[in-house]
Design an enzyme around this catalytic site. Structure first.
Site, PDB file in Angstrom:
ATOM      1  N   HIS A  61      46.753  64.665  35.569  1.00  0.00           N
ATOM      2  CA  HIS A  61      45.198  65.068  35.486  1.00  0.00           C
ATOM      3  C   HIS A  61      44.225  64.647  34.340  1.00  0.00           C
ATOM      4  O   HIS A  61      43.438  64.869  34.686  1.00  0.00           O
ATOM      5  CB  HIS A  61      45.290  66.721  35.911  1.00  0.00           C
ATOM      6  CG  HIS A  61      43.823  67.640  37.027  1.00  0.00           C
ATOM      7  ND1 HIS A  61      42.728  66.442  36.542  1.00  0.00           N
ATOM      8  CD2 HIS A  61      43.272  68.570  37.607  1.00  0.00           C
ATOM      9  CE1 HIS A  61      42.160  67.047  37.603  1.00  0.00           C
ATOM     10  NE2 HIS A  61      42.225  67.945  37.781  1.00  0.00           N
ATOM     11  N   TYR A 108      34.894  79.860  41.645  1.00  0.00           N
ATOM     12  CA  TYR A 108      34.676  78.071  40.957  1.00  0.00           C
ATOM     13  C   TYR A 108      35.301  77.447  42.273  1.00  0.00           C
ATOM     14  O   TYR A 108      35.631  76.958  42.379  1.00  0.00           O
ATOM     15  CB  TYR A 108      36.094  78.192  40.056  1.00  0.00           C
ATOM     16  CG  TYR A 108      36.394  76.706  39.512  1.00  0.00           C
ATOM     17  CD1 TYR A 108      35.564  76.408  37.908  1.00  0.00           C
ATOM     18  CD2 TYR A 108      36.846  75.258  39.788  1.00  0.00           C
ATOM     19  CE1 TYR A 108      35.649  75.239  37.266  1.00  0.00           C
ATOM     20  CE2 TYR A 108      36.655  74.172  39.253  1.00  0.00           C
ATOM     21  CZ  TYR A 108      36.032  74.068  38.230  1.00  0.00           C
ATOM     22  OH  TYR A 108      35.912  72.891  37.581  1.00  0.00           O
ATOM     23  N   THR A 121      33.395  66.622  35.598  1.00  0.00           N
ATOM     24  CA  THR A 121      33.074  67.181  36.853  1.00  0.00           C
ATOM     25  C   THR A 121      31.879  69.320  35.794  1.00  0.00           C
ATOM     26  O   THR A 121      32.223  68.202  35.006  1.00  0.00           O
ATOM     27  CB  THR A 121      34.682  68.098  36.773  1.00  0.00           C
ATOM     28  OG1 THR A 121      34.875  68.638  36.432  1.00  0.00           O
ATOM     29  CG2 THR A 121      35.428  67.217  37.759  1.00  0.00           C
TER      30      THR A 121
END
Length: 779
Positions: A471, A587, A600
């Site tokens: 990630h 979230y 993000t």
């Protein structure tokens, strides 16, 4: 042995008559072709560098400017207002040139300067236009006159046929929100979660922070925003991802699934051959910048920075922090099968291996009956366990000899491929098929994926495929775009023979894949086993449940005149409340790629408006008209927050960076400490697929992707991840893994193609009820 001889370019022997030198013409030919390919790549990169460097102008525009200036000179008009004469007198080599040559050279230099100034002016204007975000807050289907003018100007200045990185220099920097706005929105977000006394105390702490030391921290962030390309992204990558010492398997890495209903071939080696070749084609387009940059409204460009590290990238473990190693022009990949590692060359004679040639290589690996070396079978579990033991083991046992060479082959490979010995995928007769498929992609056996690679391609023995992605280097939409290209190319461009093999001739003279060698001592094997046991414990804590959802899709939700995303978020709030009897910090991720190097931002989906709607749904005395009004108010609120996050006005990344500044300055902030320690009990994310329109779903309704997901961010935790409407939920102990695909595809004007959904038991009735309520109230 023929392959072995061809692998050597020349041989020589010493004889009484002298040295007998023997050259292999075939190998020299391949060396020559490889060199030609390498120089072609350099030339293409140089050309693309020039094209992106002068965008939105073009190199030909320079010639136009030069001709225009020269024409005015011959007409005895001086457009430079004396600048050309000044340049002429300043030329260092003027004494070696005629007066006419000096004039021409001076005019060319002036024209070049004028042209470069024009480019910078265009970029500045385009950057200013792209900083306009009012368009995103306008109602769907309605566009103001100012927005229409803005769209025309952006289109005029965007040029034609942009390359992938053409807009990078024109994208605006992410703005730093004001302290007042961030504090106000933060207090607004926690109001539904706190009672009156707790909220009053939080207000006091927040206001104290706003007075001091927030202004000191803000000044440093402002300075960074002026100096750095993006004031968030580098800290986000370092502190959120690379400095984490916990396992990245499940906790960080995410997965992407294959087509849901279709397996083009059940031959494992053939599917691997086509998919790997499609990935190589995508990598070539990526390296050449030939991909079209993603854009909103088809006009507003998104940042392409994250694409750079898709291939040839590895996360390298460190004692205190990891780092991302990105290389170029690596021409091999490493394949893992039944505990053995094989190095496979991807080029032959200066070109990519054809799918049929790759199939041959992978089949050779599948047919190899050799046994794993001691410690080799579970070696990848080092990347699945804690980072510090892996970093220490790497320094101690993998920095010399065969271990160093083999590890280097893995870490420098284009990507990692696992030829899995299991069969997975959706099976209508097996209700647990999606569950097992998702778990396999997320963590596998904990030792058959190299979790540090930018991505691991998994090909199952029944031909099904998937990807596990690290990630830190990028977010899921980036790998999703590559995956869409690969699936479309595999099924509709490369194809298979009637027997399921890759198309094309087979070159049997290819050198066989090279088996990587290891010398792993007992002490290292114990570390490997320890990492495996930690990873196994994490994998056992992940449960997943999935099924197909055929009731409705996003078409029906839009028909109710509401946002599918807002609908899902409100349904999840209702589901969570019915399950837990309380609300929690929620979230939802939003992208900030309209800004340079943006990644993000967080949308806090639990709001006063959403909680009011949920309570109304639970209150039998409330009428449907009242519920509908509350639903619309909550949906509008959610959409507005999402738009604020996209346009750089979110609060969580700002608070995160303020916290980093506070730690660097050594100033403790009770407010920031409390904010950053608040747990996200419900985490949702969304990554739409079929964004590239490479497959016509109307003609091929079975060729729909099954999306993907991620594990829980923290424990105990509920995590919903959506890929094209697909929701994943994970929770420790009772862990639900859900994929809700409510985003069906429009087939005709009044018909909507439903899609897959994996759901949480308590949330499904709420989804049905919310949809029935909307239908009866507003359609």
């Amino acid at each position: 042995m023929a392959e072995a001889h061809q692998a050597v370019a020349f041989q020589f022997t010493v004889t009484p008559d002298g040295i007998d030198l023997q050259l292999s013409r075939e190998v020299l030919k391949h060396i020559y072709l490889s060199g030609v390919t390498s120089w072609k790549k350099r030339a293409i990169r140089f050309k693309n560098g020039v094209l992106t460097g002068v965008y939105p102008a073009s190199p030909s525009s320079w010639l136009i400017v030069v001709i225009a200036i020269m024409s005015t000179m011959y007409a005895r008009i001086d457009p430079s207002m004396g600048m050309i004469d000044r340049i002429k007198t300043s030329l260092l080599v003027s004494e070696f040139m005629t007066v006419q040559t000096q004039t021409v050279l001076s005019a060319i230099l002036f024209a070049t300067g004028l042209w470069l100034s024009f480019i910078f002016l265009l970029r500045y204007i385009l950057k200013a236009l792209l900083s306009y975000h009012s368009w995103i807050f306008e109602s769907h289907g309605k566009m103001s006159f100012s927005t229409k003018v803005w769209l025309v100007l952006v289109k005029l200045l965007s040029g034609r046929r942009p390359l992938l990185y053409s807009f990078q220099a024109s994208l605006p920097h992410l703005p730093v929100p004001s302290i007042d706005d961030t504090i106000r929105r933060y207090l607004e977000s926690v109001r539904p979660l706190l009672d009156d006394e707790q909220y009053k105390q939080m207000e006091i702490v927040a206001n104290d922070f706003k007075k001091d030391p927030a202004p000191k921290f803000q000044k440093h962030l402002k300075l960074k925003s002026w100096w750095a390309t993006n004031y968030v992204s580098d800290w986000w990558e370092e502190y959120i991802y690379l400095r984490g010492r916990d396992p990245i398997m499940v906790n960080s890495n995410f997965y992407t699934m294959d087509l849901l209903y279709v397996i083009p071939t059940h031959r494992q080696a053939a599917r691997a051959g086509n998919v790997v070749h499609a990935m190589l084609q995508y990598r070539r387009k990526l390296e050449r910048g030939e991909l079209t940059p993603l854009s909103a409204l088809g006009i507003v460009p998104m940042c392409s920075f994250q694409y750079e590290r898709m291939f040839n990238t590895t996360r390298i473990p460190g004692i205190e922090t990891d780092f991302v190693q990105h290389l170029k022009d690596r021409k091999h990949l490493v394949v893992y099968h039944r505990g053995r590692f094989f190095k496979v060359w991807l080029y032959y004679g200066g070109r990519h291996l054809w799918p049929s040639e790759l199939e041959l290589q992978f089949q050779r690996i599948l047919d190899d009956k050799s046994e794993p070396q001691p410690g080799e079978i579970k070696l990848p579990s080092l990347t699945a366990g804690n980072r510090v033991p892996w970093a220490r083991a790497r320094l101690k046992y993998f920095t010399e000899g065969v271990n160093q060479a083999s590890l280097e082959a893995i870490e420098t490979a284009a990507f990692f491929l696992t030829l899995d010995d299991e069969a997975h995928g959706y099976d209508s007769e097996n209700t647990r098929s999606l569950d097992l498929y998702a778990k396999s992609l997320l963590h596998g056996k904990c030792y058959d994926r190299w979790f540090d690679k930018s991505f691991t391609l998994i090909v199952y023995k029944n031909g099904k495929i998937g990807v596990n992605t690290e990630h830190s280097w990028a977010d899921s939409p980036i790998i999703g775009h590559m995956w869409e290209y690969v699936l479309a190319t595999d099924c509709f461009h490369l194809g298979y023979t009637a027997e399921g093999h890759c198309k094309g001739d087979i070159n049997k003279s290819l050198a066989t894949p090279t088996r990587l060698q290891w010398d792993i001592p007992k002490a290292c094997q114990e570390i490997i086993e320890g990492s495996y046991m930690i990873a196994k414990g994490i994998a056992n804590d992940v449960d997943f449940h999935g099924c197909l959802f055929n009731e409705f899709g996003k078409g029906l939700i839009k028909k109710c005149r509401t946002s599918p995303d807002a609908f899902i978020q409100l349904a999840l709030q209702l589901a969570h409340y019915r399950d837990k009897g309380e609300f929690c910090l929620t979230y939802e991720s939003s992208m900030t790629r309209m800004f340079r190097e943006g990644r993000t931002e967080t949308v806090r989906s639990c709001t006063c408006e959403s909680t009011a709607f949920v309570r109304a749904m639970e209150d039998e005395s409330t009428t449907n008209e009242q519920r509908l009004a509350l639903f619309k108010k909550a949906a509008d609120k959610h959409q507005n927050m999402y738009r604020l996050a996209m346009t750089g006005a979110g609060i969580d990344r700002h608070l995160f960076c303020l916290y980093i500044v506070s730690k660097v300055m050594g100033i403790d902030s009770p407010f920031l400490k409390q904010v950053l320690s608040e747990p996200w009990r419900l985490s949702t994310s969304q990554t739409p697929q079929q964004q590239l329109n490479l497959i016509d779903i109307q003609k091929f309704p079975k060729y729909v992707g099954a999306g993907g997901g991620f594990g829980p961010v923290s424990f105990p935790h509920t995590s919903y991840s959506t890929q094209r409407g697909l929701y994943d939920v994970a929770k420790k102990n009772i862990i639900w893994c859900i994929e809700m695909c409510l985003c069906g595809l429009k087939v005709q004007k009044t018909h909507y193609f439903p899609h897959t959904v994996h759901y949480c038991f308590s949330s499904m009735p709420c989804l049905f009820e919310t949809c029935r309520f909307l239908q009866s109230s507003s359609v």
